[in-house]
Enzyme design. Structure first.
Site, mmCIF file in Angstrom:
data_model
loop_
_atom_site.group_PDB
_atom_site.id
_atom_site.type_symbol
_atom_site.label_atom_id
_atom_site.label_comp_id
_atom_site.label_asym_id
_atom_site.label_seq_id
_atom_site.Cartn_x
_atom_site.Cartn_y
_atom_site.Cartn_z
ATOM 1 C CD GLU A 51 11.395 6.340 36.371
ATOM 2 O OE1 GLU A 51 10.936 6.622 35.229
ATOM 3 O OE2 GLU A 51 10.567 6.145 37.416
ATOM 4 C CG PHE A 113 8.744 18.905 29.864
ATOM 5 C CD1 PHE A 113 7.799 19.111 30.782
ATOM 6 C CD2 PHE A 113 9.031 17.533 29.045
ATOM 7 C CE1 PHE A 113 6.971 18.109 31.254
ATOM 8 C CE2 PHE A 113 8.296 16.463 29.546
ATOM 9 C CZ PHE A 113 7.289 16.614 30.688
ATOM 10 C CD GLN A 114 9.839 14.634 31.794
ATOM 11 O OE1 GLN A 114 10.602 14.038 31.029
ATOM 12 N NE2 GLN A 114 8.894 14.044 32.529
ATOM 13 C CE LYS A 163 15.643 14.405 22.510
ATOM 14 N NZ LYS A 163 15.172 13.108 22.815
ATOM 15 C CG MET A 467 12.636 -2.295 63.395
ATOM 16 S SD MET A 467 13.239 -3.482 64.528
ATOM 17 C CE MET A 467 14.025 -4.760 63.616
#
Length: 556
Positions: A51, A113-114, A163, A467
């Site tokens: 993602e 969940f999630q 949802k 760097m």
């Protein structure tokens, strides 16, 4: 017509002129993905490997095109994986719309969940964000998100959709045209005559432009301003490509790793005209000693940036291009022969510091790449030494042809952004990246190969986190703690394993031939170029240092 919430999401994206979205499916966006399947002939979805890659791809798309990029992720870890990319967009003022799904409205607050409060998490790094629990709010909220992302100072907006709102239905009336951003306006106060007088009295004027110049489309006005007042032009990192490299007034990038002449001239100026820049620490060094006794005229569309880090003499809030259109006619056309002589002397001092060594030095690598680039090919970088070498040594002829992460400095930005830039412009891009950053994003090679994205990857491999290691050399007396990677990764084999073409070079001549093949390839092509781990980005201003105290040699 009556549609489901998920269909409304996709139809609204199409209505807003979106042609491609980047994302990764999951349980709370399964309905949106079903709608993407139904409308796949109208809206392309690019499946990324992670993602974060979706957010960076949407960001790269936006930087290359000026249009909002769009990314989609599921709830929980899918949404949180977007956060670094959203923050990257926020710090560099890129228009982006992130769409996430969440658990059903009835489960919010139950730690299901999630479930995650992604609007709370992203509140500090978005222009605005929304949580939608009612299907009737989806279309107007998405339209508002696109308007906000593009209006004023651009930036990211997140829309989180429950949802059950995606599954519910309601009437949907499409708009005939995308929602327009809020109209911009020039500075509308009464200070312009006073500002013009200030600039007219200056004997050492200096024009300093940043990313706001590109966002405003003010490139021609900036060049005209410099011609009228006989001033040099310098840019911030985000302003690179705002002014064509063939403009004789351009000194290049200013700041910690900027061009010597650009940085020294800023320190010597008596009037800095700052255009769409933030005066962050990489530009100013110790801000308490920066520009003492120098008058600063600061023009920016975002009022919060005016006198934020450096006290300005004059603050002008307004669109940059429109404000300059009003200011320039008030200025006296003049010349400053003594200042021109000083600038010429600084250019000579800079040329004396140029790296003339033979072999695969960073300078020779960048020169070989620059010889083979055409003005229509955007260059994307990751973050690190290679980023500074590219910004210093490559030439750019048009705005939006240099794409990099400046404010957040996000390692792993490069490959996702290059994919997005290529798909946005429908053309080849070149990605300059180091082995450290490539290690963070090389999984997106799967995305590039699957979608046959024509990205040429120039991988500068020094086997270290260059760097940070460079700063350890000067600040920690050469105690290189955990910056020597000691990895045995065969990047050529890895790239071929993903299905990309790849080769490794050992000389400048081999590099030239390899770049020729890579730039002609239909899909992704990696060229690995080994460089010495002790190569430095110079000049260098130490953190907290001053513009008149630059390190120009490695033995200083």
């Amino acid at each position: 017509m009556k549609l489901s919430g998920s269909d409304i999401v996709v139809r609204t994206l199409v209505e807003q002129g979106v042609d491609v979205v980047f994302g990764y499916p999951g349980g709370t966006v399964i309905d949106i993905y079903d709608s993407l399947y139904k409308y796949s002939d109208e809206l392309r979805h690019v499946l990324v490997a992670h993602e974060q890659g979706a957010a960076h791809a949407a960001d790269g798309y936006a930087r290359a095109t000026g249009r909002p990029g769009v990314c989609i992720a599921t709830s929980g870890p899918g949404a949180t994986n977007l956060v670094t990319g959203i923050a990257t967009s926020f710090l560099d003022s890129t228009p982006l719309v992130a769409i996430t799904g969440n658990v059903p409205w009835s489960q919010i607050g139950t730690d299901s969940f999630q479930e995650i409060d992604i609007t709370g998490i992203t509140l500090p790094v978005t222009k605005h964000n929304y949580f939608i629990g009612d299907v009737r709010d989806i279309a107007p909220t998405l339209r508002e998100a696109f308007r906000l992302a593009r209006s004023g100072r651009p930036g990211p907006v997140l829309v989180d959709i429950a949802k059950d709102a995606q599954r519910a239905t309601c009437d949907f009336e499409p708009l005939e045209a995308p929602v327009e951003p809020d109209p911009v306006a020039p500075y509308e106060g009464d200070l312009l005559p006073e500002v013009a007088m200030c600039i007219n009295k200056s004997s050492r004027p200096y024009v300093y432009c940043g990313g706001g110049t590109i966002a405003s489309g003010a490139e021609e006005q900036v060049a005209r301003l410099a011609d009228v007042i006989d001033a040099p032009i310098a840019t911030s990192l985000m302003g690179v490509s705002a002014i064509s490299s063939d403009n004789p007034r351009l000194l290049g990038m200013e700041g910690m790793h900027g061009h010597y002449a650009a940085t020294k001239a800023m320190a010597a100026a008596d009037c800095i005209i700052a255009l769409g820049v933030r005066f962050n620490d990489r530009s100013t060094g110790d801000r308490h000693s920066f520009a003492q006794g120098t008058r600063i005229v600061h023009i920016d569309i975002d009022e919060s940036e005016l006198s934020k880090n450096i006290p300005d003499t004059y603050d002008l809030k307004g669109d940059l291009a429109l404000t300059l259109d009003r200011l320039i006619p008030l200025l006296e056309e003049t010349t400053h022969p003594d200042w021109d002589a000083t600038i010429a002397s600084l250019r000579e001092e800079e040329r004396a510091c140029e790296d003339a060594r033979e072999g695969l030095t960073p300078a020779n690598v960048m020169r070989e790449l620059d010889r083979r680039l055409t003005p229509d090919v955007p260059v994307v970088t990751d973050v690190g030494q290679h980023q500074m070498w590219a910004s210093q040594m490559l030439t750019f002829r048009r705005p939006r042809s240099f794409i990099t992460s400046g404010g957040l400095g996000t390692m792993g930005f490069g490959l996702g952004a290059a994919i997005g830039a290529s798909l946005g412009t429908h053309d080849r891009v070149v990605l300059v990246i180091g082995d450290g950053g490539f290690g963070m994003c090389m999984t997106e090679l799967a995305t590039a190969v699957t979608n046959r994205v024509p990205v040429t990857i120039l991988l500068l491999n020094n086997g270290v986190l260059g760097m940070v290691r460079q700063q350890q050399r000067f600040i920690c007396d050469g105690r290189y703690s955990n910056t020597d990677l000691d990895r045995r990764t065969d990047f050529v084999a890895v790239a071929r394993g993903f299905g990309a073409e790849a080769e490794r070079v050992s000389s400048v001549e081999e590099l030239g031939r390899a770049l020729g093949r890579a730039l002609a390839a239909e899909g992704p092509y990696l060229v690995e170029c080994p460089i010495d781990k002790d190569e430095l980005v110079l000049p260098m201003m130490l953190p907290g240092g001053t513009l008149d105290n630059l390190i120009t040699r490695g033995d200083e």
